[in-house]
Scaffold this motif. Structure first.
Motif, PDB file in Angstrom:
ATOM      1  N   LYS A 136       0.826  -1.208   0.000  1.00 13.12           N
ATOM      2  CA  LYS A 136       0.000   0.000   0.000  1.00 13.12           C
ATOM      3  C   LYS A 136       0.862   1.261   0.000  1.00 13.12           C
ATOM      4  CE  LYS A 136      -3.453   2.295   2.866  1.00 13.12           C
ATOM      5  NZ  LYS A 136      -4.169   2.227   4.135  1.00 13.12           N
ATOM      6  N   ASP A 137       1.989   1.218   0.698  1.00 12.95           N
ATOM      7  CA  ASP A 137       2.844   2.390   0.853  1.00 12.95           C
ATOM      8  C   ASP A 137       3.856   2.552  -0.271  1.00 12.95           C
ATOM      9  OD1 ASP A 137       1.526   2.577   3.283  1.00 12.95           O
ATOM     10  OD2 ASP A 137       3.113   1.532   4.373  1.00 12.95           O
ATOM     11  N   ARG A 138       3.960   1.625  -1.188  1.00 17.91           N
ATOM     12  CA  ARG A 138       5.005   1.625  -2.206  1.00 17.91           C
ATOM     13  C   ARG A 138       4.470   2.071  -3.563  1.00 17.91           C
ATOM     14  NH1 ARG A 138       9.923  -0.864  -0.243  1.00 17.91           N
ATOM     15  NH2 ARG A 138      10.525  -0.258  -2.328  1.00 17.91           N
ATOM     16  N   VAL A 139       5.310   2.749  -4.302  1.00 14.60           N
ATOM     17  CA  VAL A 139       5.002   3.064  -5.697  1.00 14.60           C
ATOM     18  C   VAL A 139       5.654   1.968  -6.530  1.00 14.60           C
ATOM     19  CG1 VAL A 139       5.260   4.740  -7.555  1.00 14.60           C
ATOM     20  CG2 VAL A 139       5.008   5.515  -5.178  1.00 14.60           C
ATOM     21  N   ILE A 140       4.838   1.006  -6.939  1.00 11.10           N
ATOM     22  CA  ILE A 140       5.350  -0.143  -7.671  1.00 11.10           C
ATOM     23  C   ILE A 140       4.548  -0.366  -8.945  1.00 11.10           C
ATOM     24  CG2 ILE A 140       6.323  -1.359  -5.687  1.00 11.10           C
ATOM     25  CD1 ILE A 140       3.783  -3.043  -5.572  1.00 11.10           C
ATOM     26  N   THR A 141       5.192  -1.002  -9.897  1.00 10.63           N
ATOM     27  CA  THR A 141       4.541  -1.445 -11.126  1.00 10.63           C
ATOM     28  C   THR A 141       4.862  -2.925 -11.316  1.00 10.63           C
ATOM     29  OG1 THR A 141       6.450  -0.933 -12.509  1.00 10.63           O
ATOM     30  CG2 THR A 141       4.836   0.838 -12.187  1.00 10.63           C
ATOM     31  N   GLU A 142       4.220  -3.523 -12.299  1.00  9.13           N
ATOM     32  CA  GLU A 142       4.533  -4.922 -12.582  1.00  9.13           C
ATOM     33  C   GLU A 142       6.006  -5.082 -12.956  1.00  9.13           C
ATOM     34  OE1 GLU A 142       0.704  -7.386 -14.193  1.00  9.13           O
ATOM     35  OE2 GLU A 142       1.685  -6.053 -15.607  1.00  9.13           O
ATOM     36  N   GLY A 143       6.525  -4.117 -13.684  1.00  9.34           N
ATOM     37  CA  GLY A 143       7.924  -4.173 -14.086  1.00  9.34           C
ATOM     38  C   GLY A 143       8.877  -4.101 -12.904  1.00  9.34           C
ATOM     39  N   SER A 144       8.560  -3.250 -11.919  1.00 11.40           N
ATOM     40  CA  SER A 144       9.447  -3.140 -10.757  1.00 11.40           C
ATOM     41  C   SER A 144       9.368  -4.382  -9.883  1.00 11.40           C
ATOM     42  CB  SER A 144       9.110  -1.894  -9.939  1.00 11.40           C
ATOM     43  OG  SER A 144       7.832  -2.005  -9.348  1.00 11.40           O
ATOM     44  N   VAL A 145       8.191  -4.963  -9.756  1.00 15.36           N
ATOM     45  CA  VAL A 145       8.046  -6.189  -8.968  1.00 15.36           C
ATOM     46  C   VAL A 145       8.810  -7.325  -9.643  1.00 15.36           C
ATOM     47  CG1 VAL A 145       6.392  -7.904  -8.120  1.00 15.36           C
ATOM     48  CG2 VAL A 145       5.837  -5.487  -7.996  1.00 15.36           C
ATOM     49  N   TYR A 146       8.684  -7.429 -10.961  1.00 13.77           N
ATOM     50  CA  TYR A 146       9.408  -8.456 -11.711  1.00 13.77           C
ATOM     51  C   TYR A 146      10.910  -8.260 -11.573  1.00 13.77           C
ATOM     52  CZ  TYR A 146      10.961 -11.375 -15.554  1.00 13.77           C
ATOM     53  OH  TYR A 146      11.593 -12.336 -16.297  1.00 13.77           O
ATOM     54  N   HIS A 147      11.363  -7.016 -11.647  1.00  7.76           N
ATOM     55  CA  HIS A 147      12.791  -6.707 -11.527  1.00  7.76           C
ATOM     56  C   HIS A 147      13.319  -7.124 -10.149  1.00  7.76           C
ATOM     57  CE1 HIS A 147      16.460  -4.537 -12.620  1.00  7.76           C
ATOM     58  NE2 HIS A 147      16.502  -4.142 -11.358  1.00  7.76           N
ATOM     59  N   TRP A 169       6.168 -13.201 -13.713  1.00 10.19           N
ATOM     60  CA  TRP A 169       5.177 -12.251 -14.225  1.00 10.19           C
ATOM     61  C   TRP A 169       3.803 -12.508 -13.603  1.00 10.19           C
ATOM     62  CZ3 TRP A 169       6.400  -7.821 -15.883  1.00 10.19           C
ATOM     63  CH2 TRP A 169       7.521  -7.600 -16.674  1.00 10.19           C
ATOM     64  N   LEU A 170       3.470 -13.770 -13.364  1.00 11.77           N
ATOM     65  CA  LEU A 170       2.198 -14.071 -12.692  1.00 11.77           C
ATOM     66  C   LEU A 170       2.172 -13.476 -11.289  1.00 11.77           C
ATOM     67  CD1 LEU A 170       1.525 -17.815 -13.639  1.00 11.77           C
ATOM     68  CD2 LEU A 170       0.254 -15.813 -14.392  1.00 11.77           C
ATOM     69  N   ILE A 171       3.270 -13.632 -10.551  1.00  7.23           N
ATOM     70  CA  ILE A 171       3.336 -13.073  -9.200  1.00  7.23           C
ATOM     71  C   ILE A 171       3.292 -11.552  -9.249  1.00  7.23           C
ATOM     72  CG2 ILE A 171       4.821 -12.795  -7.176  1.00  7.23           C
ATOM     73  CD1 ILE A 171       5.669 -15.692  -7.537  1.00  7.23           C
ATOM     74  N   ALA A 172       3.948 -10.943 -10.227  1.00  5.60           N
ATOM     75  CA  ALA A 172       3.932  -9.480 -10.348  1.00  5.60           C
ATOM     76  C   ALA A 172       2.513  -8.970 -10.565  1.00  5.60           C
ATOM     77  CB  ALA A 172       4.845  -9.042 -11.486  1.00  5.60           C
ATOM     78  N   SER A 173       1.746  -9.648 -11.411  1.00  8.24           N
ATOM     79  CA  SER A 173       0.359  -9.215 -11.625  1.00  8.24           C
ATOM     80  C   SER A 173      -0.485  -9.447 -10.371  1.00  8.24           C
ATOM     81  CB  SER A 173      -0.249  -9.953 -12.822  1.00  8.24           C
ATOM     82  OG  SER A 173      -0.393 -11.326 -12.551  1.00  8.24           O
ATOM     83  N   TYR A 174      -0.197 -10.518  -9.630  1.00  9.86           N
ATOM     84  CA  TYR A 174      -0.922 -10.774  -8.392  1.00  9.86           C
ATOM     85  C   TYR A 174      -0.611  -9.703  -7.343  1.00  9.86           C
ATOM     86  CZ  TYR A 174      -2.893 -13.277  -4.433  1.00  9.86           C
ATOM     87  OH  TYR A 174      -3.638 -13.612  -3.338  1.00  9.86           O
ATOM     88  N   VAL A 175       0.657  -9.266  -7.276  1.00  8.72           N
ATOM     89  CA  VAL A 175       1.036  -8.220  -6.318  1.00  8.72           C
ATOM     90  C   VAL A 175       0.325  -6.912  -6.647  1.00  8.72           C
ATOM     91  CG1 VAL A 175       2.979  -6.765  -5.598  1.00  8.72           C
ATOM     92  CG2 VAL A 175       3.232  -9.242  -5.649  1.00  8.72           C
ATOM     93  N   ILE A 176       0.253  -6.565  -7.910  1.00  6.40           N
ATOM     94  CA  ILE A 176      -0.457  -5.334  -8.305  1.00  6.40           C
ATOM     95  C   ILE A 176      -1.936  -5.453  -7.955  1.00  6.40           C
ATOM     96  CG2 ILE A 176      -1.093  -3.885 -10.265  1.00  6.40           C
ATOM     97  CD1 ILE A 176       1.861  -3.667  -9.300  1.00  6.40           C
ATOM     98  N   ASN A 177      -2.501  -6.631  -8.123  1.00  6.07           N
ATOM     99  CA  ASN A 177      -3.891  -6.871  -7.724  1.00  6.07           C
ATOM    100  C   ASN A 177      -4.067  -6.717  -6.224  1.00  6.07           C
ATOM    101  OD1 ASN A 177      -6.571  -7.529  -7.952  1.00  6.07           O
ATOM    102  ND2 ASN A 177      -6.211  -9.723  -8.188  1.00  6.07           N
ATOM    103  N   LEU A 178      -3.134  -7.247  -5.442  1.00  8.87           N
ATOM    104  CA  LEU A 178      -3.179  -7.078  -3.976  1.00  8.87           C
ATOM    105  C   LEU A 178      -3.070  -5.613  -3.575  1.00  8.87           C
ATOM    106  CD1 LEU A 178      -0.988  -9.902  -2.379  1.00  8.87           C
ATOM    107  CD2 LEU A 178      -3.441  -9.591  -2.213  1.00  8.87           C
ATOM    108  N   LYS A 179      -2.203  -4.875  -4.244  1.00  3.39           N
ATOM    109  CA  LYS A 179      -2.016  -3.455  -3.947  1.00  3.39           C
ATOM    110  C   LYS A 179      -3.301  -2.686  -4.157  1.00  3.39           C
ATOM    111  CE  LYS A 179       0.589   0.607  -5.464  1.00  3.39           C
ATOM    112  NZ  LYS A 179       0.722   1.230  -4.196  1.00  3.39           N
ATOM    113  N   SER A 180      -4.039  -3.036  -5.201  1.00  2.00           N
ATOM    114  CA  SER A 180      -5.301  -2.340  -5.473  1.00  2.00           C
ATOM    115  C   SER A 180      -6.354  -2.639  -4.395  1.00  2.00           C
ATOM    116  CB  SER A 180      -5.828  -2.710  -6.851  1.00  2.00           C
ATOM    117  OG  SER A 180      -6.201  -4.074  -6.890  1.00  2.00           O
ATOM    118  N   LYS A 181      -6.247  -3.792  -3.736  1.00  2.00           N
ATOM    119  CA  LYS A 181      -7.201  -4.140  -2.683  1.00  2.00           C
ATOM    120  C   LYS A 181      -6.872  -3.464  -1.352  1.00  2.00           C
ATOM    121  CE  LYS A 181      -8.355  -8.601  -4.645  1.00  2.00           C
ATOM    122  NZ  LYS A 181      -8.254 -10.054  -4.507  1.00  2.00           N
ATOM    123  N   LEU A 182      -5.590  -3.063  -1.166  1.00  2.00           N
ATOM    124  CA  LEU A 182      -5.202  -2.411   0.074  1.00  2.00           C
ATOM    125  C   LEU A 182      -5.678  -1.010   0.022  1.00  2.00           C
ATOM    126  CD1 LEU A 182      -1.615  -3.831   0.617  1.00  2.00           C
ATOM    127  CD2 LEU A 182      -3.632  -4.384   1.918  1.00  2.00           C
TER     128      LEU A 182
END
Length: 182
Positions: A136-147, A169-182
């Motif tokens: 929730k506190d981080r500015v992240i994108t799928e690319g940064s999570v993958y990196h 890439w699957l985990i990166a999209s899941y993390v972005i989905n989690l971020k949107s729920k927070l």
């Protein structure tokens, strides 16, 4: 009469078997290295390879089959470029892949980041690791999570050996989905 034949046959077989054995000229051995192999000491030098210490290395410039080159370097600048420019190659994710991404996140990430992505995983609540951020506190994108999964960041190590590119890439999209729920 039958016993004489049996005794004669038995004596004949014994003579035949004993005539094949000769201590001065032993029989031929096929694949003698299998019978009298050379014992090597563990972790010792061997003359089996050219330089005596290492196995043969692949030629320079080669990559293993199925490997896809990741164009961002392992640095802060590479992280920032990946955050801005890197996009997921996954166009659509099926329900099966969503379930797989959740499973992978719970196996590899939730122990520190928590199942909700709030930074309160089991190791954090037990005091083993401190400072695990909430998504929730981080500015992240799928690319940064993958990196970060590919190279690691701070005390988080790389997961490139445990997860292939598709799974990261699957985990990166899941993390972005989690971020949107927070």
């Amino acid at each position: 009469m039958k016993s004489i034949y049996k005794i004669t046959l038995l004596v004949g077989i014994m003579m035949l078997a004993s005539s094949c054995h000769n201590n001065s000229a032993p029989n031929y051995q096929y694949f003698p290295n299998m019978y009298e192999s050379v014992g090597y000491e563990t972790y010792s030098e061997s003359n089996a390879f050219k330089n005596g210490k290492e196995g043969q290395l692949p030629p320079d410039g080669t990559i293993k089959r199925g490997f896809e080159v990741y164009e961002y370097e392992n640095s802060t600048a590479g992280y920032e470029l990946a955050k801005l420019n890197s996009k997921s190659p996954l166009d659509t994710i099926s329900e099966k892949e969503v379930a797989k991404s959740k499973e992978l996140f719970e196996i590899y990430c939730a122990i520190c980041h928590g199942n909700e992505g709030n930074g309160k995983g089991k190791l954090v609540t037990q005091g083993k690791f401190l400072g695990v951020p909430s998504y929730k506190d981080r500015v992240i994108t799928e690319g940064s999570v993958y990196h970060v999964q590919t190279y690691g960041l701070n005390s988080m190590g790389s997961y490139a050996n445990q997860l292939n590119q598709h799974e990261r890439w699957l985990i990166a999209s899941y993390v972005i989905n989690l971020k949107s729920k927070l």
